[in-house]
Every structure is written in structure tokens, then in C-alpha cells.
Design a protein around this motif. Sequence first.
Motif, mmCIF file in Angstrom:
data_model
loop_
_atom_site.group_PDB
_atom_site.id
_atom_site.type_symbol
_atom_site.label_atom_id
_atom_site.label_comp_id
_atom_site.label_asym_id
_atom_site.label_seq_id
_atom_site.Cartn_x
_atom_site.Cartn_y
_atom_site.Cartn_z
ATOM 1 N N PRO A 68 0.992 -1.205 -0.096
ATOM 2 C CA PRO A 68 0.004 -0.061 0.051
ATOM 3 C C PRO A 68 0.932 1.339 -0.037
ATOM 4 O O PRO A 68 1.938 1.206 0.437
ATOM 5 C CB PRO A 68 -0.901 0.049 1.383
ATOM 6 N N HIS A 69 0.264 2.177 -0.500
ATOM 7 C CA HIS A 69 0.987 3.636 -0.571
ATOM 8 C C HIS A 69 0.718 4.038 0.762
ATOM 9 O O HIS A 69 -0.212 3.841 1.578
ATOM 10 C CB HIS A 69 0.158 4.523 -1.670
ATOM 11 N N PRO A 70 1.950 4.742 1.536
ATOM 12 C CA PRO A 70 3.020 5.194 0.623
ATOM 13 C C PRO A 70 4.451 4.487 1.145
ATOM 14 O O PRO A 70 5.461 4.735 0.888
ATOM 15 C CB PRO A 70 3.283 6.328 1.803
ATOM 16 N N TYR A 71 4.128 3.254 1.340
ATOM 17 C CA TYR A 71 5.289 2.200 1.485
ATOM 18 C C TYR A 71 5.826 1.653 0.026
ATOM 19 O O TYR A 71 4.999 1.322 -0.761
ATOM 20 C CB TYR A 71 4.820 0.886 2.324
ATOM 21 N N LYS B 14 9.049 4.467 3.559
ATOM 22 C CA LYS B 14 7.846 5.198 3.640
ATOM 23 C C LYS B 14 7.932 6.772 3.102
ATOM 24 O O LYS B 14 8.881 7.312 3.612
ATOM 25 C CB LYS B 14 7.382 5.242 5.119
ATOM 26 N N HIS B 15 7.310 7.019 2.026
ATOM 27 C CA HIS B 15 7.229 8.222 1.593
ATOM 28 C C HIS B 15 8.631 8.478 0.920
ATOM 29 O O HIS B 15 9.156 9.304 1.110
ATOM 30 C CB HIS B 15 6.893 9.372 2.319
ATOM 31 N N GLU C 84 8.553 -11.672 2.160
ATOM 32 C CA GLU C 84 7.402 -12.028 3.511
ATOM 33 C C GLU C 84 7.717 -11.238 4.609
ATOM 34 O O GLU C 84 7.108 -10.887 5.302
ATOM 35 C CB GLU C 84 7.391 -13.366 3.812
ATOM 36 N N SER C 85 8.990 -11.343 4.987
ATOM 37 C CA SER C 85 9.692 -10.666 6.308
ATOM 38 C C SER C 85 9.295 -9.125 6.162
ATOM 39 O O SER C 85 8.899 -8.631 7.184
ATOM 40 C CB SER C 85 10.954 -11.019 6.459
ATOM 41 N N ALA C 86 9.778 -8.550 4.926
ATOM 42 C CA ALA C 86 9.295 -7.217 4.751
ATOM 43 C C ALA C 86 7.919 -6.834 4.980
ATOM 44 O O ALA C 86 7.402 -5.680 5.538
ATOM 45 C CB ALA C 86 9.747 -6.757 3.552
ATOM 46 N N LEU C 87 7.006 -7.486 4.310
ATOM 47 C CA LEU C 87 5.455 -7.411 4.618
ATOM 48 C C LEU C 87 5.122 -7.522 6.171
ATOM 49 O O LEU C 87 4.359 -6.851 6.428
ATOM 50 C CB LEU C 87 4.646 -8.419 3.766
ATOM 51 N N ALA C 88 5.593 -8.652 6.886
ATOM 52 C CA ALA C 88 5.311 -8.524 8.250
ATOM 53 C C ALA C 88 5.850 -7.085 8.931
ATOM 54 O O ALA C 88 5.081 -6.680 9.666
ATOM 55 C CB ALA C 88 6.064 -9.666 9.030
ATOM 56 N N ALA C 89 6.812 -6.789 8.479
ATOM 57 C CA ALA C 89 7.449 -5.413 9.230
ATOM 58 C C ALA C 89 6.729 -4.506 8.798
ATOM 59 O O ALA C 89 6.143 -3.423 9.599
ATOM 60 C CB ALA C 89 8.984 -5.143 8.570
ATOM 61 N N ASP D 296 4.496 -1.865 11.140
ATOM 62 C CA ASP D 296 4.512 -0.467 11.290
ATOM 63 C C ASP D 296 3.186 0.167 10.853
ATOM 64 O O ASP D 296 2.755 1.298 11.565
ATOM 65 C CB ASP D 296 5.445 -0.020 10.126
ATOM 66 N N LEU D 297 2.051 -0.587 10.462
ATOM 67 C CA LEU D 297 0.677 0.079 10.019
ATOM 68 C C LEU D 297 0.126 -0.232 11.420
ATOM 69 O O LEU D 297 -0.855 0.627 11.526
ATOM 70 C CB LEU D 297 0.101 -0.861 9.014
#
Length: 68
Positions: A6-9, A29-30, A49-54, A58-59
Motif C-alpha cells: 500500500p501507498h506510501p510504502y 515510507k514516502h 514475506e519478512s518485509a511485509l510482516a514489518a 508499522d501499520l
Amino acid sequence: MTEAVPHPYSIEVSPLMKPAGHFGWAMRKHGKLTERSDRPHVSEQKAHESALAAMERDLNPAAALRRR
């Protein structure tokens, strides 16, 4: 990597020099670096997958607190 970020990531997965054959990731992010992997991942898919979990942490900061 078919999952939409998702934006802004944005997520960048790249091969590491050491250890050879492993991958790391960086989350922005931005356009500014927010977090990067602290360990090598054996495949590009695992790194993503690890980046998506991070990104999820953050979200939703409350979810990160429940993990502790």
C-alpha cells in the motif's frame, strides 16, 4: 511478489554480497528508509514475506506490542 504494497510504502529486496545466495530487504515510507532487514534470508520470497510482516507492524503498532 504478487502482493500489493500500500501507498506510501515501498519494499526493495536485493541479493546480499555475504553470505552469497541470500537476500535482504529495505522498507521505505514516502521514499525515506523506515526499516531494513537485520538478517539474511535464504530466498527472495522469504525476504519479501519478512518485509511485509514489518510493514504490518508499522501499520498497526498495537499488534507489535501484543507480540512482546
